[in-house]
Write an enzyme that holds these catalytic residues in place. Structure first.
Site, PDB file in Angstrom:
ATOM      1  N   TYR A  35       5.048  -7.830  16.054  1.00  0.00           N
ATOM      2  CA  TYR A  35       5.154  -6.611  15.237  1.00  0.00           C
ATOM      3  C   TYR A  35       5.788  -5.482  16.042  1.00  0.00           C
ATOM      4  O   TYR A  35       6.779  -4.883  15.628  1.00  0.00           O
ATOM      5  CB  TYR A  35       3.752  -6.230  14.765  1.00  0.00           C
ATOM      6  CG  TYR A  35       3.676  -5.012  13.866  1.00  0.00           C
ATOM      7  CD1 TYR A  35       4.148  -5.064  12.550  1.00  0.00           C
ATOM      8  CD2 TYR A  35       3.108  -3.823  14.312  1.00  0.00           C
ATOM      9  CE1 TYR A  35       4.046  -3.950  11.713  1.00  0.00           C
ATOM     10  CE2 TYR A  35       2.999  -2.717  13.482  1.00  0.00           C
ATOM     11  CZ  TYR A  35       3.467  -2.781  12.181  1.00  0.00           C
ATOM     12  OH  TYR A  35       3.358  -1.677  11.354  1.00  0.00           O
ATOM     13  N   TYR A  58      23.644   0.879  14.138  1.00  0.00           N
ATOM     14  CA  TYR A  58      24.438   1.004  12.894  1.00  0.00           C
ATOM     15  C   TYR A  58      24.877   2.450  12.697  1.00  0.00           C
ATOM     16  O   TYR A  58      25.962   2.708  12.184  1.00  0.00           O
ATOM     17  CB  TYR A  58      23.628   0.536  11.672  1.00  0.00           C
ATOM     18  CG  TYR A  58      23.833  -0.917  11.333  1.00  0.00           C
ATOM     19  CD1 TYR A  58      23.207  -1.931  12.054  1.00  0.00           C
ATOM     20  CD2 TYR A  58      24.671  -1.292  10.286  1.00  0.00           C
ATOM     21  CE1 TYR A  58      23.401  -3.265  11.747  1.00  0.00           C
ATOM     22  CE2 TYR A  58      24.870  -2.632   9.967  1.00  0.00           C
ATOM     23  CZ  TYR A  58      24.233  -3.606  10.699  1.00  0.00           C
ATOM     24  OH  TYR A  58      24.438  -4.927  10.398  1.00  0.00           O
ATOM     25  N   THR A 100      11.181 -10.760   9.645  1.00  0.00           N
ATOM     26  CA  THR A 100      11.190  -9.743   8.587  1.00  0.00           C
ATOM     27  C   THR A 100      11.661  -8.410   9.144  1.00  0.00           C
ATOM     28  O   THR A 100      12.488  -7.727   8.533  1.00  0.00           O
ATOM     29  CB  THR A 100       9.786  -9.611   7.951  1.00  0.00           C
ATOM     30  OG1 THR A 100       9.456 -10.871   7.357  1.00  0.00           O
ATOM     31  CG2 THR A 100       9.749  -8.528   6.888  1.00  0.00           C
ATOM     32  N   PHE A 109       0.837  -1.208   0.000  1.00  0.00           N
ATOM     33  CA  PHE A 109       0.000   0.000   0.000  1.00  0.00           C
ATOM     34  C   PHE A 109       0.876   1.264   0.000  1.00  0.00           C
ATOM     35  O   PHE A 109       0.897   2.041  -0.972  1.00  0.00           O
ATOM     36  CB  PHE A 109      -0.936  -0.081   1.220  1.00  0.00           C
ATOM     37  CG  PHE A 109      -1.560   1.200   1.645  1.00  0.00           C
ATOM     38  CD1 PHE A 109      -2.141   2.066   0.729  1.00  0.00           C
ATOM     39  CD2 PHE A 109      -1.590   1.553   3.000  1.00  0.00           C
ATOM     40  CE1 PHE A 109      -2.731   3.268   1.139  1.00  0.00           C
ATOM     41  CE2 PHE A 109      -2.176   2.738   3.420  1.00  0.00           C
ATOM     42  CZ  PHE A 109      -2.735   3.597   2.489  1.00  0.00           C
ATOM     43  N   PHE A 135       3.841 -10.927  -0.190  1.00  0.00           N
ATOM     44  CA  PHE A 135       3.118 -11.661   0.850  1.00  0.00           C
ATOM     45  C   PHE A 135       1.760 -11.020   1.124  1.00  0.00           C
ATOM     46  O   PHE A 135       0.739 -11.698   1.189  1.00  0.00           O
ATOM     47  CB  PHE A 135       3.970 -11.740   2.133  1.00  0.00           C
ATOM     48  CG  PHE A 135       3.224 -12.269   3.334  1.00  0.00           C
ATOM     49  CD1 PHE A 135       2.406 -13.391   3.236  1.00  0.00           C
ATOM     50  CD2 PHE A 135       3.351 -11.646   4.566  1.00  0.00           C
ATOM     51  CE1 PHE A 135       1.710 -13.876   4.346  1.00  0.00           C
ATOM     52  CE2 PHE A 135       2.661 -12.123   5.674  1.00  0.00           C
ATOM     53  CZ  PHE A 135       1.836 -13.232   5.560  1.00  0.00           C
ATOM     54  N   THR A 136       1.733  -9.695   1.276  1.00  0.00           N
ATOM     55  CA  THR A 136       0.452  -9.037   1.615  1.00  0.00           C
ATOM     56  C   THR A 136       0.027  -8.042   0.540  1.00  0.00           C
ATOM     57  O   THR A 136      -0.776  -7.154   0.803  1.00  0.00           O
ATOM     58  CB  THR A 136       0.551  -8.303   2.970  1.00  0.00           C
ATOM     59  OG1 THR A 136       1.584  -7.318   2.892  1.00  0.00           O
ATOM     60  CG2 THR A 136       0.855  -9.261   4.096  1.00  0.00           C
ATOM     61  N   ASP A 189      12.471 -12.246  -0.811  1.00  0.00           N
ATOM     62  CA  ASP A 189      12.108 -12.227   0.599  1.00  0.00           C
ATOM     63  C   ASP A 189      13.262 -11.582   1.379  1.00  0.00           C
ATOM     64  O   ASP A 189      14.378 -12.109   1.392  1.00  0.00           O
ATOM     65  CB  ASP A 189      11.875 -13.682   1.053  1.00  0.00           C
ATOM     66  CG  ASP A 189      11.411 -13.752   2.498  1.00  0.00           C
ATOM     67  OD1 ASP A 189      11.815 -12.892   3.302  1.00  0.00           O
ATOM     68  OD2 ASP A 189      10.658 -14.677   2.818  1.00  0.00           O
ATOM     69  N   LEU A 198      10.373  -0.653   3.917  1.00  0.00           N
ATOM     70  CA  LEU A 198       8.965  -0.804   4.309  1.00  0.00           C
ATOM     71  C   LEU A 198       8.524  -2.264   4.366  1.00  0.00           C
ATOM     72  O   LEU A 198       7.364  -2.534   4.710  1.00  0.00           O
ATOM     73  CB  LEU A 198       8.053  -0.061   3.321  1.00  0.00           C
ATOM     74  CG  LEU A 198       7.976   1.455   3.494  1.00  0.00           C
ATOM     75  CD1 LEU A 198       9.062   2.147   2.695  1.00  0.00           C
ATOM     76  CD2 LEU A 198       6.628   1.980   3.075  1.00  0.00           C
ATOM     77  N   LYS A 251       9.529  -4.130  15.425  1.00  0.00           N
ATOM     78  CA  LYS A 251       9.789  -2.758  14.976  1.00  0.00           C
ATOM     79  C   LYS A 251      10.670  -2.009  15.978  1.00  0.00           C
ATOM     80  O   LYS A 251      11.470  -1.166  15.598  1.00  0.00           O
ATOM     81  CB  LYS A 251       8.460  -2.009  14.788  1.00  0.00           C
ATOM     82  CG  LYS A 251       7.645  -2.494  13.593  1.00  0.00           C
ATOM     83  CD  LYS A 251       8.222  -1.957  12.286  1.00  0.00           C
ATOM     84  CE  LYS A 251       7.318  -2.289  11.108  1.00  0.00           C
ATOM     85  NZ  LYS A 251       7.824  -1.762   9.843  1.00  0.00           N
TER      86      LYS A 251
HETATM   87  P1  NAD Z   1       1.480  -3.586   3.179  1.00  0.00           P
HETATM   88  O1  NAD Z   1       1.230  -4.910   3.777  1.00  0.00           O
HETATM   89  O2  NAD Z   1       0.602  -3.124   2.085  1.00  0.00           O
HETATM   90  O3  NAD Z   1       2.987  -3.479   2.673  1.00  0.00           O
HETATM   91  C1  NAD Z   1       4.042  -4.239   3.175  1.00  0.00           C
HETATM   92  C2  NAD Z   1       4.776  -4.872   2.012  1.00  0.00           C
HETATM   93  O4  NAD Z   1       5.896  -5.622   2.506  1.00  0.00           O
HETATM   94  C3  NAD Z   1       3.895  -5.846   1.224  1.00  0.00           C
HETATM   95  O5  NAD Z   1       3.958  -5.559  -0.152  1.00  0.00           O
HETATM   96  C4  NAD Z   1       4.492  -7.210   1.551  1.00  0.00           C
HETATM   97  O6  NAD Z   1       4.303  -8.143   0.513  1.00  0.00           O
HETATM   98  C5  NAD Z   1       5.942  -6.857   1.791  1.00  0.00           C
HETATM   99  N1  NAD Z   1       6.655  -7.841   2.608  1.00  0.00           N
HETATM  100  C6  NAD Z   1       6.242  -8.418   3.767  1.00  0.00           C
HETATM  101  N2  NAD Z   1       7.170  -9.282   4.211  1.00  0.00           N
HETATM  102  C7  NAD Z   1       8.196  -9.240   3.325  1.00  0.00           C
HETATM  103  C8  NAD Z   1       9.447  -9.911   3.215  1.00  0.00           C
HETATM  104  N3  NAD Z   1       9.838 -10.816   4.131  1.00  0.00           N
HETATM  105  N4  NAD Z   1      10.244  -9.651   2.157  1.00  0.00           N
HETATM  106  C9  NAD Z   1       9.869  -8.753   1.200  1.00  0.00           C
HETATM  107  N5  NAD Z   1       8.701  -8.083   1.248  1.00  0.00           N
HETATM  108  C10 NAD Z   1       7.875  -8.326   2.297  1.00  0.00           C
HETATM  109  O7  NAD Z   1       1.459  -2.516   4.392  1.00  0.00           O
HETATM  110  P2  NAD Z   1       1.684  -0.943   4.397  1.00  0.00           P
HETATM  111  O8  NAD Z   1       0.567  -0.347   5.139  1.00  0.00           O
HETATM  112  O9  NAD Z   1       2.029  -0.443   3.048  1.00  0.00           O
HETATM  113  O10 NAD Z   1       2.975  -0.828   5.341  1.00  0.00           O
HETATM  114  C11 NAD Z   1       4.261  -0.547   4.832  1.00  0.00           C
HETATM  115  C12 NAD Z   1       5.220  -0.307   5.985  1.00  0.00           C
HETATM  116  O11 NAD Z   1       4.787   0.813   6.752  1.00  0.00           O
HETATM  117  C13 NAD Z   1       5.331  -1.491   6.948  1.00  0.00           C
HETATM  118  O12 NAD Z   1       6.685  -1.645   7.335  1.00  0.00           O
HETATM  119  C14 NAD Z   1       4.484  -1.067   8.126  1.00  0.00           C
HETATM  120  O13 NAD Z   1       4.927  -1.651   9.314  1.00  0.00           O
HETATM  121  C15 NAD Z   1       4.659   0.453   8.112  1.00  0.00           C
HETATM  122  N6  NAD Z   1       3.517   1.113   8.735  1.00  0.00           N
HETATM  123  C16 NAD Z   1       2.337   1.239   8.078  1.00  0.00           C
HETATM  124  C17 NAD Z   1       1.251   1.847   8.710  1.00  0.00           C
HETATM  125  C18 NAD Z   1      -0.088   2.057   8.028  1.00  0.00           C
HETATM  126  O14 NAD Z   1      -1.009   2.563   8.671  1.00  0.00           O
HETATM  127  N7  NAD Z   1      -0.252   1.746   6.769  1.00  0.00           N
HETATM  128  C19 NAD Z   1       1.378   2.309  10.038  1.00  0.00           C
HETATM  129  C20 NAD Z   1       2.604   2.124  10.672  1.00  0.00           C
HETATM  130  C21 NAD Z   1       3.670   1.545  10.011  1.00  0.00           C
END
Ligand code: NAD
Ligand code: UDP
Length: 324
Positions: free
Chosen positions: A147, A161, A94, A15, A38-39, A60, A75, A151
């Site tokens: 989670y 780092y 992850t 997203f 994955f998602t 991955d 992300l 994080k």
């Molecule tokens: P999302 O699930 O749409 O995106 C996460 C992406 O990471 C997905 O495309 C998934 O396939 C990929 N992924 C998961 N595990 C993986 C792996 N092992 N190797 C490679 N790719 C992998 O979610 P999002 O809302 O777009 O979130 C993106 C980032 O922002 C995340 O790290 C999330 O923790 C952080 N975040 C999002 C929100 C929110 O409200 N959307 C809030 C806080 C933090």
């Protein structure tokens, strides 16, 4: 804009990642989108595939990868509770192994690197609203810990780092964000409520609906993240990026019903374990250091999101994990 950079976006098909890729491609950068899908699914980036400055790698991130880049947006991580609790051990791998792999790359390439952290590092907060100085109230053995603690450990790795290897880091703590390209079956509250409303289903309310969240529209969020990456070199964060407008989940349900004209009922379900009761960012630091604040009101952002949900074919999306 400045010079053209080689930029890696991990989780770039997700997203938020897909919106970041889109913005960086439009700015002319050479963008590598890395994702294991994955998602998410390729539909989020299909409009970018074939562009000469965009490349997709299915990988991955718990496994090392050797790339040459100037900047990294990290992300990759399942983000919706239903997704990250599906395989909690993999979620923590992850966050932690993923961070180690991209930090190693940043160290080798001398790349600047940004971590997508989260308001979940504050857990169920006892300080309200939450400034970056608040150290949080996380249950380390609960269902959200994979989670939250993953994080938190990633933030620790970023700062170690930086201190030990002088890696140029940026850490943003993202608060609940919504908008087009959210996965319709991710189980998050905005996607659930809109999907339920436009398909005539009842709206599922966990608990009494008095818990609060502060919702940021994706365009505002992306602007904040990109400003942080390009911000002052002595500002590493962590910085909250979110919209301080606070709503109860019941208010959100009522707004979604009003904007969609939905007629379904509100169906109360038991509260979720460790569900944070309140959440609202203090964004003074982002205002001061990045000149950033959100501009899009919840009502306006929801209208755009509802339009998106009405435009997609729900049966073309597979639910990655069982959701609520
Ligand atoms: P999302 O699930 O749409 O995106 C996460 C992406 O990471 C997905 O495309 C998934 O396939 C990929 N992924 C998961 N595990 C993986 C792996 N092992 N190797 C490679 N790719 C992998 O979610 P999002 O809302 O777009 O979130 C993106 C980032 O922002 C995340 O790290 C999330 O923790 C952080 N975040 C999002 C929100 C929110 O409200 N959307 C809030 C806080 C933090
Ligand atoms: N929620 C709800 N109904 C749903 C999905 C979520 O009442 O169908 C509630 C959930 O209990 C939480 C809030 O909405 O209090 C936000 O949930 P979400 O999963 O979107 O994100 P969180 O901020 O909890 O990670």
């Amino acid at each position: 804009m400045g010079s053209i950079k080689r930029i890696l976006v991990t989780g770039g098909a997700g997203f938020l990642g897909s919106h970041i890729c889109e913005r960086l491609v439009a700015q002319g950068h050479d963008v590598i989108c890395l994702d294991n899908l994955f998602t998410s699914q390729k539909t989020n980036i299909v409009h970018l595939i074939g562009r000469p400055n965009f490349e997709f790698i299915r990988h991955d991130l718990t496994h090392p990868i050797w790339l040459e880049v100037d900047e990294i947006y990290n992300l990759a991580c399942p983000a919706a509770p239903g997704h990250y609790q599906y395989n909690p051990i993999k979620t923590m791998k992850t966050s932690v192994l993923g961070a180690i792999n991209v930090l190693g790359m940043a160290k080798r390439c001398r790349a600047k690197i940004l971590q997508a952290s989260t308001s979940e590092v504050y857990g169920d907060p006892t300080v309200h609203p939450q400034p970056e100085s608040y150290r949080g109230n996380v249950n380390p053995i609960g269902p959200r810990a994979c989670y939250d603690e993953g994080k938190r450990a990633a933030e620790t790795l970023f700062f170690d780092y930086h201190r030990m290897n002088k890696v140029n880091i940026r850490v943003v703590r993202i608060f609940n964000t919504y908008g087009p390209r959210m996965h319709p079956f991710d189980g998050r509250v905005v996607s659930n409520f809109i999907r339920q409303a436009i398909t005539g289903q009842d709206i599922t309310m966990f608990g009494d609906g008095r818990q609060t969240r502060s919702f940021c529209y994706v365009d505002d969020l992306v602007e904040g993240i990109i400003r942080m990456m390009n911000g002052p070199d002595d500002f590493h964060g962590p910085v909250n990026i979110g919209n301080p407008g606070e709503f109860t989940i019941m208010q959100l349900a009522e707004l979604v019903r009003e904007l969609t004209g939905a007629t379904g009922r509100i169906l109360h379900k038991p509260p979720l374990p460790d569900d944070p009761s309140q959440r609202k960012p203090v964004i003074d630091l982002a205002r001061e250091k990045l000149g950033w604040e959100p501009k899009i009101a919840l009502r306006d952002g929801l209208k755009k999101t509802i339009e998106y949900f009405r435009s997609i074919k729900l049966d073309e999306f597979r639910a990655p994990t069982p959701n609520y």
